[in-house]
Motif scaffolding. Structure first.
Motif, mmCIF file in Angstrom:
data_model
loop_
_atom_site.group_PDB
_atom_site.id
_atom_site.type_symbol
_atom_site.label_atom_id
_atom_site.label_comp_id
_atom_site.label_asym_id
_atom_site.label_seq_id
_atom_site.Cartn_x
_atom_site.Cartn_y
_atom_site.Cartn_z
ATOM 1 N N UNK A 142 0.860 -1.188 0.000
ATOM 2 C CA UNK A 142 0.000 0.000 0.000
ATOM 3 C C UNK A 142 0.895 1.236 0.000
ATOM 4 N N UNK A 143 0.786 2.068 -0.998
ATOM 5 C CA UNK A 143 1.461 3.360 -0.959
ATOM 6 C C UNK A 143 0.433 4.413 -0.594
ATOM 7 N N UNK A 144 0.764 5.185 0.425
ATOM 8 C CA UNK A 144 -0.196 6.081 1.067
ATOM 9 C C UNK A 144 0.330 7.505 1.130
ATOM 10 N N UNK A 145 -0.594 8.431 1.331
ATOM 11 C CA UNK A 145 -0.236 9.762 1.807
ATOM 12 C C UNK A 145 -0.983 9.937 3.120
ATOM 13 N N UNK A 146 -0.226 10.152 4.184
ATOM 14 C CA UNK A 146 -0.854 10.198 5.500
ATOM 15 C C UNK A 146 -1.634 11.493 5.686
ATOM 16 N N UNK A 147 -2.371 11.565 6.793
ATOM 17 C CA UNK A 147 -3.156 12.775 7.083
ATOM 18 C C UNK A 147 -2.239 13.976 7.299
ATOM 19 N N UNK A 148 -0.958 13.741 7.595
ATOM 20 C CA UNK A 148 0.029 14.829 7.698
ATOM 21 C C UNK A 148 0.699 15.111 6.362
ATOM 22 N N UNK A 149 0.142 14.521 5.311
ATOM 23 C CA UNK A 149 0.669 14.737 3.956
ATOM 24 C C UNK A 149 2.060 14.131 3.741
ATOM 25 N N UNK A 150 2.364 13.108 4.504
ATOM 26 C CA UNK A 150 3.644 12.407 4.347
ATOM 27 C C UNK A 150 3.431 11.151 3.518
#
Length: 278
Positions: free
Chosen positions: A90-98
DNA sequence: ATGGTACCCTGAGAGC
DNA sequence: TGCTCTCAGGGTACCA
C-alpha cells in the motif's frame, strides 16, 4: 494508516489463502482510510467508498510500515524495500501529507484480504458468527458459565471456538488455563454447574483470559520466530509464557513446580500442568 | 451436534 | 554441508 489516502495498491500474486476479490487494488486506490479497527483476529479498514478492507494475518502474516520520512525518501527507506513473501504493498499519503508505505508479508499465505460491501459487516460470513471479545469486563464469570452450559467439549476446544469467544488463539488459551488452574481436558460445561465452586472457577477463568490478553497487548504481542510489530521490532510476551512451549519445565504456579506436559487436542499442541490444573 | 483429522503453505530447527 | 523429518500464532472442509 488511519486518515491516510491510498495512492496505489500493488499485488505480488493473485491470491493469499483465497484469491483477492475482483478489482481489489482499483477499489482501494484513491480511497481514504476513515477508521481502523479490529474484530476478533480480523483487521478492518473502513474506506471512504463505504467498503471495508478486511484482513487476517493467519499464522505467519505481518505488516511493516515506513512512514514519517520526508518526501520521496520514504520509498527509498530500507523498510520500503521489497523482500521475499511481500504480497501486498500500500502506498499512502498520511493525514500529515507524508508519503508512507505499508507492506503485507506472509510466508505461509494462511492470511487473506477481502472487501466487504457497505453495510455488510453484520451479515458477512466471516464476521456474523463471531462471539464475545475477550477484552473488557463483559467477559465475566456468569457470562462464561452461561456460554459453556451443557457443552461436553473440552475446555481447550471451547475456548478456541471463535463463535463463543472471538480472538483467543492457541497460546493464550494455554496460558489462561494455567493461570486459572483449570485442565484443558475438563468438560466446558462443568464451569456452569450450580453452586459456588463452579461459579468461582468460571470467574477465575474469565479473569485469567482478560489478564492474559491485556498483558500480551501491553508487551507488544508474542513473537515466535520472526513475528514482528509494524516497526520491525519483536513483541516480548513470549518471555512471560508460563506453560506454552515449555514442555518439561517446572510449572510456575507458586508451590507447584511439577513439569509442564504437552498433549495434542484437536490437532494442536496443548501445554499444561497435570498437577495444579484440574 | 461435536468430535477428530487432513489440509492449505513455507521455513526453522533437530537429528543424522 | 545437506538431507529428511517434525512442527508452527489459524481456520475450514470433511469424516465418523
Amino acid at each position: 494508516m488511519a486518515g491516510a489516502r491510498v495512492e496505489s495498491v500493488a499485488l505480488g500474486r493473485p491470491d493469499l489463502r483465497f484469491p483477492f476479490p475482483e478489482r481489489f487494488a482499483e477499489r482501494i486506490a484513491g480511497q481514504r482510510i476513515e477508521t481502523l479497527s479490529r474484530r476478533a483476529k480480523y483487521l478492518l479498514a473502513e474506506l471512504s467508498s463505504g467498503e471495508t478492507l478486511l484482513m487476517h494475518l493467519g499464522m505467519s502474516g505481518s505488516f511493516r510500515a515506513a512512514s514519517g520520512i520526508a518526501g520521496a525518501d520514504a520509498f527509498h527507506h530500507p523498510r520500503s524495500k521489497l523482500a521475499a513473501h511481500d504480497h501486498v504493498i500500500f502506498d499512502l499519503v498520511t493525514s500529515d501529507n507524508e508519503p508512507a508505505r505499508v507492506i503485507y508479508n506472509d510466508p505461509r499465505r494462511f492470511g487473506f484480504m477481502t472487501l466487504v460491501e457497505a453495510g455488510g459487516r453484520d451479515t458477512h460470513p466471516l464476521l456474523k458468527d463471531l462471539g464475545m471479545e475477550p477484552t473488557g469486563n463483559r467477559l465475566d464469570g456468569p457470562w462464561l458459565a452461561a456460554a459453556f452450559a451443557g457443552k461436553r467439549t473440552p475446555l481447550k476446544a471451547a475456548l478456541l471456538d471463535q463463535r463463543i469467544i472471538a480472538g483467543l488463539g492457541n497460546i493464550y488459551v494455554c496460558e489462561a488455563l494455567n493461570r486459572a488452574s483449570l485442565s484443558p481436558t475438563r468438560e466446558a460445561g462443568t464451569l456452569s454447574r450450580r453452586g459456588p465452586v463452579a461459579a468461582r472457577r468460571a470467574e477465575k477463568l474469565a479473569t485469567a483470559i482478560r489478564e492474559v490478553i491485556a498483558e500480551a497487548i501491553q508487551a507488544g504481542g508474542s513473537s515466535l520466530r520472526d513475528h514482528m510489530r509494524t516497526d520491525g521490532t519483536l513483541g516480548y510476551f513470549q518471555h512471560t509464557f508460563r506453560v506454552y512451549d515449555r514442555e518439561g519445565e517446572p510449572c510456575p504456579t507458586p508451590g507447584c513446580g511439577a513439569p509442564v506436559t504437552r498433549i495434542v487436542q484437536s490437532g494442536r499442541s496443548t501445554f499444561y500442568c497435570r498437577h495444579c490444573q484440574r
